[in-house]
Design a protein around this motif. Sequence first.
Motif, PDB file in Angstrom:
ATOM      1  N   GLN A 159      11.348   9.187 -11.256  1.00 37.38           N
ATOM      2  CA  GLN A 159      12.393   8.163 -11.432  1.00 37.38           C
ATOM      3  C   GLN A 159      13.567   8.398 -10.471  1.00 37.38           C
ATOM      4  OE1 GLN A 159      12.605   5.253 -13.939  1.00 37.38           O
ATOM      5  NE2 GLN A 159      10.545   5.669 -13.138  1.00 37.38           N
ATOM      6  N   HIS A 160      13.211   8.760  -9.244  1.00 35.56           N
ATOM      7  CA  HIS A 160      14.234   9.014  -8.227  1.00 35.56           C
ATOM      8  C   HIS A 160      14.841   7.684  -7.771  1.00 35.56           C
ATOM      9  CE1 HIS A 160      15.947   9.951  -4.288  1.00 35.56           C
ATOM     10  NE2 HIS A 160      15.918  11.233  -4.632  1.00 35.56           N
ATOM     11  N   PRO A 161      16.169   7.546  -7.841  1.00 36.70           N
ATOM     12  CA  PRO A 161      16.799   6.272  -7.422  1.00 36.70           C
ATOM     13  C   PRO A 161      16.528   5.962  -5.946  1.00 36.70           C
ATOM     14  CG  PRO A 161      18.347   7.665  -8.622  1.00 36.70           C
ATOM     15  CD  PRO A 161      17.154   8.523  -8.333  1.00 36.70           C
ATOM     16  N   ILE A 162      16.256   4.701  -5.678  1.00 37.45           N
ATOM     17  CA  ILE A 162      16.015   4.249  -4.305  1.00 37.45           C
ATOM     18  C   ILE A 162      16.981   3.104  -4.013  1.00 37.45           C
ATOM     19  CG2 ILE A 162      14.314   3.345  -2.670  1.00 37.45           C
ATOM     20  CD1 ILE A 162      12.127   4.411  -4.515  1.00 37.45           C
ATOM     21  N   ASP A 163      17.928   3.376  -3.126  1.00 37.55           N
ATOM     22  CA  ASP A 163      18.917   2.361  -2.750  1.00 37.55           C
ATOM     23  C   ASP A 163      19.609   1.767  -3.980  1.00 37.55           C
ATOM     24  OD1 ASP A 163      20.324   1.011  -0.801  1.00 37.55           O
ATOM     25  OD2 ASP A 163      18.937  -0.681  -0.729  1.00 37.55           O
ATOM     26  N   LEU A 243      11.093  -0.927  -4.944  1.00 37.97           N
ATOM     27  CA  LEU A 243      12.282  -1.724  -4.619  1.00 37.97           C
ATOM     28  C   LEU A 243      12.045  -3.160  -5.069  1.00 37.97           C
ATOM     29  CD1 LEU A 243      13.223  -0.557  -0.981  1.00 37.97           C
ATOM     30  CD2 LEU A 243      14.644  -0.280  -3.027  1.00 37.97           C
ATOM     31  N   PRO A 244      13.109  -3.917  -5.357  1.00 36.98           N
ATOM     32  CA  PRO A 244      12.925  -5.339  -5.676  1.00 36.98           C
ATOM     33  C   PRO A 244      12.289  -6.064  -4.496  1.00 36.98           C
ATOM     34  CG  PRO A 244      15.158  -4.618  -6.206  1.00 36.98           C
ATOM     35  CD  PRO A 244      14.517  -3.504  -5.438  1.00 36.98           C
ATOM     36  N   TRP A 245      11.500  -7.085  -4.762  1.00 35.81           N
ATOM     37  CA  TRP A 245      10.812  -7.825  -3.707  1.00 35.81           C
ATOM     38  C   TRP A 245      11.778  -8.358  -2.653  1.00 35.81           C
ATOM     39  CZ3 TRP A 245      12.436 -12.834  -3.172  1.00 35.81           C
ATOM     40  CH2 TRP A 245      13.101 -13.398  -4.265  1.00 35.81           C
ATOM     41  N   SER A 246      13.016  -8.669  -3.066  1.00 37.56           N
ATOM     42  CA  SER A 246      14.004  -9.243  -2.140  1.00 37.56           C
ATOM     43  C   SER A 246      14.541  -8.217  -1.143  1.00 37.56           C
ATOM     44  CB  SER A 246      15.171  -9.842  -2.931  1.00 37.56           C
ATOM     45  OG  SER A 246      15.721  -8.862  -3.806  1.00 37.56           O
ATOM     46  N   ALA A 247      14.253  -6.929  -1.358  1.00 37.65           N
ATOM     47  CA  ALA A 247      14.740  -5.890  -0.442  1.00 37.65           C
ATOM     48  C   ALA A 247      13.915  -5.814   0.833  1.00 37.65           C
ATOM     49  CB  ALA A 247      14.734  -4.533  -1.150  1.00 37.65           C
ATOM     50  N   TYR A 248      12.717  -6.391   0.799  1.00 37.36           N
ATOM     51  CA  TYR A 248      11.851  -6.354   1.974  1.00 37.36           C
ATOM     52  C   TYR A 248      12.121  -7.556   2.864  1.00 37.36           C
ATOM     53  CZ  TYR A 248       9.544  -2.933  -0.965  1.00 37.36           C
ATOM     54  OH  TYR A 248       9.291  -1.840  -1.761  1.00 37.36           O
ATOM     55  N   LYS A 249      11.791  -7.430   4.132  1.00 39.84           N
ATOM     56  CA  LYS A 249      12.091  -8.529   5.056  1.00 39.84           C
ATOM     57  C   LYS A 249      11.053  -8.605   6.160  1.00 39.84           C
ATOM     58  CE  LYS A 249      15.433  -5.534   7.437  1.00 39.84           C
ATOM     59  NZ  LYS A 249      16.854  -5.374   7.821  1.00 39.84           N
ATOM     60  N   SER A 250      10.973  -9.781   6.747  1.00 39.87           N
ATOM     61  CA  SER A 250      10.041 -10.025   7.838  1.00 39.87           C
ATOM     62  C   SER A 250      10.476  -9.257   9.082  1.00 39.87           C
ATOM     63  CB  SER A 250       9.995 -11.525   8.145  1.00 39.87           C
ATOM     64  OG  SER A 250       9.095 -11.788   9.195  1.00 39.87           O
ATOM     65  N   GLY A 251       9.497  -8.739   9.821  1.00 40.23           N
ATOM     66  CA  GLY A 251       9.807  -8.019  11.057  1.00 40.23           C
ATOM     67  C   GLY A 251      10.047  -6.544  10.869  1.00 40.23           C
ATOM     68  N   GLU A 252      10.110  -6.088   9.607  1.00 37.00           N
ATOM     69  CA  GLU A 252      10.280  -4.657   9.346  1.00 37.00           C
ATOM     70  C   GLU A 252       9.183  -4.191   8.405  1.00 37.00           C
ATOM     71  OE1 GLU A 252      14.151  -2.287   8.654  1.00 37.00           O
ATOM     72  OE2 GLU A 252      13.443  -2.703   6.625  1.00 37.00           O
ATOM     73  N   SER A 253       8.569  -3.081   8.731  1.00 34.51           N
ATOM     74  CA  SER A 253       7.522  -2.549   7.864  1.00 34.51           C
ATOM     75  C   SER A 253       8.099  -2.231   6.485  1.00 34.51           C
ATOM     76  CB  SER A 253       6.930  -1.274   8.475  1.00 34.51           C
ATOM     77  OG  SER A 253       6.088  -0.631   7.540  1.00 34.51           O
ATOM     78  N   PRO A 254       7.437  -2.689   5.408  1.00 32.05           N
ATOM     79  CA  PRO A 254       7.942  -2.389   4.063  1.00 32.05           C
ATOM     80  C   PRO A 254       7.974  -0.895   3.789  1.00 32.05           C
ATOM     81  CG  PRO A 254       5.705  -3.262   3.946  1.00 32.05           C
ATOM     82  CD  PRO A 254       6.166  -3.439   5.365  1.00 32.05           C
ATOM     83  N   PHE A 255       7.098  -0.144   4.448  1.00 29.44           N
ATOM     84  CA  PHE A 255       7.073   1.301   4.269  1.00 29.44           C
ATOM     85  C   PHE A 255       8.320   1.939   4.893  1.00 29.44           C
ATOM     86  CE2 PHE A 255       2.684  -0.258   4.606  1.00 29.44           C
ATOM     87  CZ  PHE A 255       2.234   0.050   3.328  1.00 29.44           C
ATOM     88  N   VAL A 256       8.755   1.404   6.025  1.00 31.70           N
ATOM     89  CA  VAL A 256       9.997   1.864   6.648  1.00 31.70           C
ATOM     90  C   VAL A 256      11.185   1.537   5.752  1.00 31.70           C
ATOM     91  CG1 VAL A 256      11.563   1.518   8.602  1.00 31.70           C
ATOM     92  CG2 VAL A 256       9.113   1.720   9.001  1.00 31.70           C
ATOM     93  N   THR A 257      11.173   0.347   5.133  1.00 32.40           N
ATOM     94  CA  THR A 257      12.260  -0.061   4.234  1.00 32.40           C
ATOM     95  C   THR A 257      12.451   0.958   3.120  1.00 32.40           C
ATOM     96  OG1 THR A 257      11.746  -2.395   4.660  1.00 32.40           O
ATOM     97  CG2 THR A 257      13.109  -1.913   2.736  1.00 32.40           C
ATOM     98  N   VAL A 258      11.336   1.384   2.507  1.00 33.87           N
ATOM     99  CA  VAL A 258      11.408   2.347   1.402  1.00 33.87           C
ATOM    100  C   VAL A 258      11.829   3.721   1.909  1.00 33.87           C
ATOM    101  CG1 VAL A 258      10.066   3.601  -0.335  1.00 33.87           C
ATOM    102  CG2 VAL A 258       9.724   1.152  -0.027  1.00 33.87           C
ATOM    103  N   LEU A 259      11.154   4.208   2.944  1.00 31.79           N
ATOM    104  CA  LEU A 259      11.429   5.559   3.436  1.00 31.79           C
ATOM    105  C   LEU A 259      12.851   5.692   3.984  1.00 31.79           C
ATOM    106  CD1 LEU A 259       8.027   6.304   5.208  1.00 31.79           C
ATOM    107  CD2 LEU A 259       8.805   7.159   3.002  1.00 31.79           C
ATOM    108  N   SER A 260      13.339   4.639   4.632  1.00 28.91           N
ATOM    109  CA  SER A 260      14.715   4.668   5.141  1.00 28.91           C
ATOM    110  C   SER A 260      15.717   4.691   3.989  1.00 28.91           C
ATOM    111  CB  SER A 260      14.983   3.456   6.037  1.00 28.91           C
ATOM    112  OG  SER A 260      14.121   3.462   7.152  1.00 28.91           O
ATOM    113  N   SER A 261      15.364   4.012   2.893  1.00 25.45           N
ATOM    114  CA  SER A 261      16.264   3.941   1.732  1.00 25.45           C
ATOM    115  C   SER A 261      16.427   5.281   1.032  1.00 25.45           C
ATOM    116  CB  SER A 261      15.756   2.902   0.728  1.00 25.45           C
ATOM    117  OG  SER A 261      15.736   1.614   1.308  1.00 25.45           O
ATOM    118  N   ILE A 262      15.453   6.177   1.179  1.00 28.28           N
ATOM    119  CA  ILE A 262      15.576   7.501   0.550  1.00 28.28           C
ATOM    120  C   ILE A 262      15.948   8.567   1.575  1.00 28.28           C
ATOM    121  CG2 ILE A 262      13.981   6.959  -1.323  1.00 28.28           C
ATOM    122  CD1 ILE A 262      11.803   8.515   0.175  1.00 28.28           C
TER     123      ILE A 262
END
Length: 442
Positions: A159-163, A243-262
């Motif tokens: 349950q580690h907080p992410i962003d 992460l909430p679905w709205s945190a992801y975006k076009s043009g950026e890997s969703p895996f990068v979105t998560v890993l960058s957030s932690i």
Amino acid sequence: MIAIGGAIGTGLFLGAGGRLNQAGPALAIVYGVCGLFAFFVVRALGELVLHRPSSGAFVSYAREFLGEKGAFVAGWMYFLNWATTGIADITAIALYAHFWSFLTPVPQWVLALGALAVVLSLNLISVRLFGEMEFWFAIVKVATLVAFMVIGIVLLVLQHPIDGHSPGPQLILGSGGLLPNGIVPLVLVVQGVVFAYAAVEMVGVAAGETEKPAEVMPRAINSIMWRIAVFYVGSVVLLSMLLPWSAYKSGESPFVTVLSSIGVPAAGDVMNLVVLTAALSSLNSGLYATGRILRSMSASGSAPRFVGVMNRNQVPFGGIMLTGAVCVLGVGLNAVVPSSAFEIVLNFSAVAIVSTWALIVVCHLVFVRRTREGKLRRPSYRLPWSPYTQVVTLVFLAAVVVLMWFDEPAGRVTLLCVPLIAALLVAGWFAVRRRVAALAGE
């Protein structure tokens, strides 16, 4: 390894982020449904391969079950698919390479040409080297996905907080549910997800050069289903709970979105290297597949003689070089319209892959009918629930084509070009039909 390479690509590594933002967590259902139909297609191809292994793959089967015209259409549409995909791949490689600042000053077309030259050279040396490259490309992709999924599961358990968000199923239920934007966006992403699975049929092309296809093919094809379930559906479910679905975006890997957030250092660099590998893998596969397909067509008269030429390493030199020549046109696109090159060619490959899958299913329908007439014998490894499976798959593929009309402007423009493609195929057939008839002894 070819089965893995075909089932996992930039459609997941890069495309899943934008689709999650558009459709919400129910995207996992779309990946599952589209993956099921992709499995039906490749399972039908697998049964045809066990009926008669051939390096000409479905072009050879189209000739057997649909006649020379069917083989002509199947071959050239598959060539269109991989030639345009090759242009998209070298464009993507150049774009990914520009991610690193030391390569930013290098013109996009130079990077595209360099990537093409390297992969083309390696493909011409030997089929063993092609297989070796695909092995390592697949290892990189699978290792990255497994590592991410392990990290994601650990974050969920702890349950580690992410962003600022606590991971868990509540992120799906508390952020608008499975369909936060309604059913329409979910339906519209279907065509993009189908194209993410393009190349799974590559396993059938490679079967002609497999030592023991009767043993290898069933295992490879069956494994595609669980890979789709784990890597595609599992990854999307996991991403939706991190992460909430709205945190992801076009043009950026969703895996990068998560890993960058932690706060994972160099997450962007690592994932960019992975998507670069996926694009190189796709280019490598395309050159391999078209070389074998064009050689089969040349032998029947449906393609020029030079594409059937083999080099001393028994690699179809002529066919691979023709695909490479078309990709050079892509280098020109990167020089003239670098910002639009990717979209221009991607939609043409989309139409071609749908037609290829449809032809595979139709060939299988005719094959099953002939077995019922006692003319042929079905192998023990079969497509289940035939002929209902084939009919439902064809309806699904037709629906994908209809959905392209609502993808403005790229999808609509592509569909408007279909009559032009059809006219070129008709003209091409009239140009080669005498040679085809002569080689067939008619």
